[in-house]
Design an enzyme around this catalytic site. Sequence first.
Site, short mmCIF file in Angstrom:
data_model
loop_
_atom_site.label_atom_id
_atom_site.label_comp_id
_atom_site.label_asym_id
_atom_site.label_seq_id
_atom_site.Cartn_x
_atom_site.Cartn_y
_atom_site.Cartn_z
N HIS A 123 64.01 50.45 57.49
CA HIS A 123 65.07 51.43 57.23
C HIS A 123 65.41 52.10 58.56
CE1 HIS A 123 67.44 54.26 54.75
NE2 HIS A 123 67.17 55.10 55.74
N CYS A 124 66.69 52.03 58.92
CA CYS A 124 67.13 52.59 60.20
C CYS A 124 67.93 53.86 59.96
CB CYS A 124 67.99 51.57 60.95
SG CYS A 124 68.61 52.19 62.53
#
EC number: 2.3.1.225
Length: 332
Positions: free
Chosen positions: A156-157
């Site tokens: 998850h960025c």
Amino acid sequence: MMLLPTHHFRDIERKPEYLQPEKCVPPPHPGPVGTMWFIRDGCGIACAIVTWFLVLYAEFVVLFVMLIPSRDYVYSVINGIVFNLLAFLALASHCRAMLTDPGAVPKGNATKEFIESLQLKPGQVVYKCPKCCSIKPDRAHHCSVCKRCIRKMDHHCPWVNNCVGENNQKYFVLFTMYIALISLHALIMVGFHFLHCFEEDWTKCSSFSPPTTVILLILLCFEGLLFLIFTSVMFGTQVHSICTDETGIERLKRKHQPRERRGSWKSVKETFGGDFSLNWFNPFSGPCDPEPLSDRDWVRQAASLSETDNTETAEEPSEERKDEDSVEVTDE
């Protein structure tokens, strides 16, 4: 201490009865076609806004400090076109990575009726996510921020306020590549501008005062160097993951979950959308459309699990097994 609603909800999720198929609510009706995917996460939204602000700051310095005041019109036009094109592609890739469904598994489909419809055979096993009550196909992982199970989730960025998964990895790779290119381009132009100003009168090489010009250029230089290093590393990591057909999460659990991998070229073509062409670098062209999940995609063969999984009753389950439940059909 008073529990917040979120704490209460997490307590409910951890109750054993939540893992039972009959306790799962039916999946919600799908939204209208074209519904935009957007994660309502405060940290991710703030990081996305900061990303756009930094790109627009670089745009301002490049145009109004270096290019427009320059008396070399050919130099200004060529570099202005190149920089603005790369900046546009970077921001377009960022939007596509942020607003594209990364490959979310249908929520709440771990119902008794759906599991029975799979007609499990002896030796087949179904994994359920206790957090979103979904059946997890192979290579899917739960994201605590998106609150969904994501197919081929890499990570998850927060900078794109989204997971990087099966459907948007191409856009994330393009985003890191174009940010690295505009950072390198800005650093080169800053170097040339400093040399030009040292040779000429500082008052003639910029529309701003010399102290303001120096401060703006130093900030741009620091920003460009920082983003060049960061996005280059991320770009290299993502390309390596695509070529090896192994996500970041799978790489961390490699010794626990051996599996057969596809060829490098096939994985690259699926990610970027077919045979090599200019569309590989086009953020408005999507990857290959994934085939809809069939019944065989929801179930896994118990024989394909690792030796650690086969001796699960004798050993402590792994961390992933603590986060998911399983239903296995065996011979009576």
